[in-house]
Design a protein around this motif. Structure first.
Motif, PDB file in Angstrom:
ATOM      1  N   LEU A  97     -10.445   4.820  -4.519  1.00 18.23           N
ATOM      2  CA  LEU A  97      -9.897   5.511  -5.685  1.00 18.23           C
ATOM      3  C   LEU A  97      -8.384   5.372  -5.723  1.00 18.23           C
ATOM      4  O   LEU A  97      -7.802   5.093  -6.779  1.00 18.23           O
ATOM      5  CB  LEU A  97     -10.301   6.984  -5.655  1.00 18.23           C
ATOM      6  CG  LEU A  97      -9.829   7.845  -6.830  1.00 18.23           C
ATOM      7  CD1 LEU A  97     -10.357   7.307  -8.152  1.00 18.23           C
ATOM      8  CD2 LEU A  97     -10.246   9.304  -6.625  1.00 18.23           C
ATOM      9  N   TRP A  98      -7.733   5.550  -4.580  1.00 25.78           N
ATOM     10  CA  TRP A  98      -6.279   5.390  -4.524  1.00 25.78           C
ATOM     11  C   TRP A  98      -5.865   3.967  -4.909  1.00 25.78           C
ATOM     12  O   TRP A  98      -4.952   3.775  -5.736  1.00 25.78           O
ATOM     13  CB  TRP A  98      -5.761   5.720  -3.129  1.00 25.78           C
ATOM     14  CG  TRP A  98      -4.325   5.334  -2.925  1.00 25.78           C
ATOM     15  CD1 TRP A  98      -3.845   4.265  -2.227  1.00 25.78           C
ATOM     16  CD2 TRP A  98      -3.172   6.004  -3.464  1.00 25.78           C
ATOM     17  NE1 TRP A  98      -2.474   4.219  -2.277  1.00 25.78           N
ATOM     18  CE2 TRP A  98      -2.037   5.283  -3.038  1.00 25.78           C
ATOM     19  CE3 TRP A  98      -3.006   7.138  -4.246  1.00 25.78           C
ATOM     20  CZ2 TRP A  98      -0.741   5.672  -3.375  1.00 25.78           C
ATOM     21  CZ3 TRP A  98      -1.708   7.523  -4.586  1.00 25.78           C
ATOM     22  CH2 TRP A  98      -0.592   6.793  -4.154  1.00 25.78           C
ATOM     23  N   ARG A  99      -6.520   2.980  -4.339  1.00 29.48           N
ATOM     24  CA  ARG A  99      -6.121   1.597  -4.629  1.00 29.48           C
ATOM     25  C   ARG A  99      -6.394   1.228  -6.082  1.00 29.48           C
ATOM     26  O   ARG A  99      -5.623   0.478  -6.694  1.00 29.48           O
ATOM     27  CB  ARG A  99      -6.850   0.649  -3.680  1.00 29.48           C
ATOM     28  CG  ARG A  99      -6.369   0.790  -2.242  1.00 29.48           C
ATOM     29  CD  ARG A  99      -7.077  -0.137  -1.283  1.00 29.48           C
ATOM     30  NE  ARG A  99      -6.592   0.025   0.085  1.00 29.48           N
ATOM     31  CZ  ARG A  99      -7.082  -0.614   1.143  1.00 29.48           C
ATOM     32  NH1 ARG A  99      -8.098  -1.467   0.981  1.00 29.48           N
ATOM     33  NH2 ARG A  99      -6.577  -0.408   2.349  1.00 29.48           N
ATOM     34  N   ALA A 100      -7.483   1.761  -6.644  1.00 28.74           N
ATOM     35  CA  ALA A 100      -7.748   1.521  -8.068  1.00 28.74           C
ATOM     36  C   ALA A 100      -6.662   2.148  -8.928  1.00 28.74           C
ATOM     37  O   ALA A 100      -6.245   1.568  -9.941  1.00 28.74           O
ATOM     38  CB  ALA A 100      -9.123   2.076  -8.442  1.00 28.74           C
ATOM     39  N   ALA A 101      -6.189   3.332  -8.534  1.00 28.68           N
ATOM     40  CA  ALA A 101      -5.134   3.997  -9.303  1.00 28.68           C
ATOM     41  C   ALA A 101      -3.825   3.226  -9.223  1.00 28.68           C
ATOM     42  O   ALA A 101      -3.105   3.086 -10.222  1.00 28.68           O
ATOM     43  CB  ALA A 101      -4.941   5.423  -8.794  1.00 28.68           C
ATOM     44  N   VAL A 102      -3.510   2.688  -8.044  1.00 31.01           N
ATOM     45  CA  VAL A 102      -2.292   1.893  -7.895  1.00 31.01           C
ATOM     46  C   VAL A 102      -2.395   0.610  -8.711  1.00 31.01           C
ATOM     47  O   VAL A 102      -1.450   0.209  -9.414  1.00 31.01           O
ATOM     48  CB  VAL A 102      -2.031   1.581  -6.407  1.00 31.01           C
ATOM     49  CG1 VAL A 102      -0.899   0.556  -6.257  1.00 31.01           C
ATOM     50  CG2 VAL A 102      -1.686   2.862  -5.653  1.00 31.01           C
ATOM     51  N   ALA A 206       5.723   7.769 -10.458  1.00 28.48           N
ATOM     52  CA  ALA A 206       6.611   6.824  -9.781  1.00 28.48           C
ATOM     53  C   ALA A 206       6.015   6.351  -8.458  1.00 28.48           C
ATOM     54  O   ALA A 206       6.123   5.177  -8.099  1.00 28.48           O
ATOM     55  CB  ALA A 206       7.974   7.469  -9.548  1.00 28.48           C
ATOM     56  N   ALA A 207       5.366   7.266  -7.720  1.00 25.16           N
ATOM     57  CA  ALA A 207       4.747   6.876  -6.450  1.00 25.16           C
ATOM     58  C   ALA A 207       3.670   5.814  -6.671  1.00 25.16           C
ATOM     59  O   ALA A 207       3.558   4.850  -5.898  1.00 25.16           O
ATOM     60  CB  ALA A 207       4.159   8.098  -5.756  1.00 25.16           C
ATOM     61  N   LEU A 208       2.874   5.976  -7.729  1.00 26.99           N
ATOM     62  CA  LEU A 208       1.841   4.977  -8.027  1.00 26.99           C
ATOM     63  C   LEU A 208       2.467   3.638  -8.397  1.00 26.99           C
ATOM     64  O   LEU A 208       1.931   2.577  -8.055  1.00 26.99           O
ATOM     65  CB  LEU A 208       0.951   5.479  -9.157  1.00 26.99           C
ATOM     66  CG  LEU A 208      -0.002   6.616  -8.783  1.00 26.99           C
ATOM     67  CD1 LEU A 208      -0.631   7.222 -10.037  1.00 26.99           C
ATOM     68  CD2 LEU A 208      -1.089   6.118  -7.837  1.00 26.99           C
ATOM     69  N   GLN A 209       3.594   3.660  -9.083  1.00 24.09           N
ATOM     70  CA  GLN A 209       4.288   2.416  -9.407  1.00 24.09           C
ATOM     71  C   GLN A 209       4.846   1.738  -8.158  1.00 24.09           C
ATOM     72  O   GLN A 209       4.900   0.512  -8.071  1.00 24.09           O
ATOM     73  CB  GLN A 209       5.436   2.700 -10.381  1.00 24.09           C
ATOM     74  CG  GLN A 209       5.007   3.155 -11.758  1.00 24.09           C
ATOM     75  CD  GLN A 209       4.264   2.076 -12.521  1.00 24.09           C
ATOM     76  OE1 GLN A 209       4.625   0.904 -12.446  1.00 24.09           O
ATOM     77  NE2 GLN A 209       3.230   2.467 -13.243  1.00 24.09           N
ATOM     78  N   LEU A 210       5.253   2.546  -7.170  1.00 27.66           N
ATOM     79  CA  LEU A 210       5.969   2.014  -6.016  1.00 27.66           C
ATOM     80  C   LEU A 210       5.066   1.547  -4.884  1.00 27.66           C
ATOM     81  O   LEU A 210       5.475   0.705  -4.081  1.00 27.66           O
ATOM     82  CB  LEU A 210       6.928   3.081  -5.474  1.00 27.66           C
ATOM     83  CG  LEU A 210       8.233   3.250  -6.253  1.00 27.66           C
ATOM     84  CD1 LEU A 210       8.905   4.575  -5.876  1.00 27.66           C
ATOM     85  CD2 LEU A 210       9.169   2.071  -5.976  1.00 27.66           C
ATOM     86  N   ASP A 211       3.850   2.071  -4.768  1.00 27.93           N
ATOM     87  CA  ASP A 211       3.034   1.761  -3.604  1.00 27.93           C
ATOM     88  C   ASP A 211       2.748   0.266  -3.510  1.00 27.93           C
ATOM     89  O   ASP A 211       2.194  -0.344  -4.432  1.00 27.93           O
ATOM     90  CB  ASP A 211       1.714   2.527  -3.650  1.00 27.93           C
ATOM     91  CG  ASP A 211       0.923   2.363  -2.367  1.00 27.93           C
ATOM     92  OD1 ASP A 211       1.492   2.617  -1.294  1.00 27.93           O
ATOM     93  OD2 ASP A 211      -0.255   1.953  -2.436  1.00 27.93           O
TER      94      ASP A 211
END
Length: 429
Positions: A97-102, A206-211
């Protein structure tokens, strides 16, 4: 402590997911107990902006393209599954889920208010991940495994595993040595009561954009790893900040940057973090006031104030736009000899008094201040002398103008502008 009193919706979460717009209806799944208690955060999943409108949380998860992810997770829970398989499932599903969101956040989608499909929904929207995560944790709280009993302790471990993984806390993948590294955290949306259930948090966006992002700078490429923190005192007590930054410090990063939403119309690089909680309620309507607790298992040097070591003047002078950037020197302390938490603290912008007790950092006394304090207390405790650390407050993001709307073009443009400027400021560290 305050508690939000609400009736639990008398349907299983499996039905709630399957009843999303555009998804076929089904009977409630037999492996969920709809009467099992859920958190205040999870209870907001049924909030609506109008009496006949969709439930906001599930609708945002659907619009962001995560309904199928949550449905697969809940369907897997209803299959025969062992304890060890359940733990693996929570970790892998949360990570996916996290990687899909990123991936979604870093896509080439253009902003498109009230888009008719998930593919067109604004890529900078952090809310779909937030609500999809809550759908998953609610499922785990109401899950009834087949053939075996799930203890309260084991259930808590499963919830924690899924939650941390879906935040990026367990997904650090820094590049090999020789490349500059920065670890960053943002935050979930907060202050969600009533129609404010629509709120977004540009720090989380911003965190999702940066990961995983590689930023080209004059001094060479910088690799960023990011996570999104909960707005929950309890999660901080359990060491979620230390878990992420402790793992990050194992890679000897060049900087740690905690990011949160702060004041209207400006960015602030905060000078001081304070060892004090001011008591404002969190996303579970829980208040906490007093000295910041230790996190078990991590070094905990007892600093009243911790000063930023970020290159604050370079960040101020970088000329990033469209918002002004300030170096905020303010702080508050309980005077020497006074009882902390009583009376009125002394607030200034010079230097803390030796022997005084911290009352507020430059960024206040809420979880944003505490994220800076915990990350940098850990940095100092682990003697990471070559790693800079500090906090960046973003401008406040408003809400869509129409109180019944989930988005509008102005709202999307402002969130994108703030998130892009966070990326620009991180690139000059």
């Amino acid at each position: 402590m305050t508690k939000r009193l609400r009736a639990v919706i008398p349907i299983a979460l499996g039905l709630s997911l399957l009843a999303l717009p555009g998804v076929a209806h089904a009977q409630p799944a037999p492996c969920f107990d709809p009467t099992a208690p859920t958190t205040v955060e999870e209870q907001r999943l049924d909030d609506r902006l109008t009496p006949t409108g969709p439930e906001v949380g599930p609708e945002l998860a659907r619009l962001g393209g995560f309904a199928d992810d949550v449905r697969r997770f809940t369907a897997r829970l209803c299959e025969p599954i062992s304890r060890s398989q359940a733990l693996r499932l929570t970790l892998t599903s949360g990570t996916e889920l996290w990687r899909a969101a990123v991936e979604r956040a870093r896509s080439a989608q253009a902003p498109s208010a009230q888009a008719p499909s998930a593919q067109a929904w604004d890529a900078f929207d952090d809310r779909p991940l937030y609500w999809a995560r809550l759908l998953g944790t609610k499922a785990l709280r109401q899950w009834q495994p087949r053939g075996w009993q799930l203890t309260a302790t084991d259930r808590a471990k499963l919830v924690d595993s899924f939650d941390r993984a879906s935040r990026g806390v367990t997904d650090l993948r820094f590049a090999p040595a020789g490349v500059r590294r920065i670890a960053v955290t943002g935050f979930d949306p907060f202050q969600l009561s009533g129609t404010s259930v629509r709120r977004s948090n540009p720090a989380g966006a911003a965190a999702l954009q940066l990961d995983g992002k590689v930023i080209d700078t004059p001094s060479g490429p910088v690799v960023v790893e990011a996570a999104v923190l909960p707005v929950l005192w309890g999660s901080f007590d359990q060491g979620i900040v230390e878990r992420f930054y402790g793992a990050a410090l194992g890679f000897r990063p060049d900087a740690l940057v905690t990011v949160s939403q702060g004041r209207p119309g400006r960015f602030d690089v905060e000078r001081w973090a304070a060892r004090w909680r001011g008591g404002f309620p969190d996303n579970n309507d829980v208040a906490a006031r007093g000295v910041v607790p230790d996190a078990a298992g991590w070094p905990q040097p007892a600093h009243e104030f911790i000063e930023t070591t970020l290159p604050h003047q370079r960040m101020v002078d970088a000329g990033t736009t469209p918002f002004p950037v300030f170096y905020n020197r303010s702080f508050c302390e309980w005077p020497v000899g006074s009882i902390p938490g009583t009376g009125t603290p002394s607030c200034r912008a010079d230097e803390p008094t030796p022997g005084a007790t911290a009352a507020q950092g430059s960024g206040g006394d809420y979880l944003s201040n505490e994220s800076m304090y915990r990350a940098n207390r850990l940095r100092l405790g682990l003697h990471a002398t070559t790693t800079a650390g500090g906090h960046l407050h973003t401008p406040v993001l408003g809400q869509p103008a129409d109180p019944t709307a989930l988005t509008d073009p102005t709202f999307e443009r402002e969130r994108r502008a703030i998130a892009d400027q966070v990326v620009a400021l991180v690139s000059v560290i």
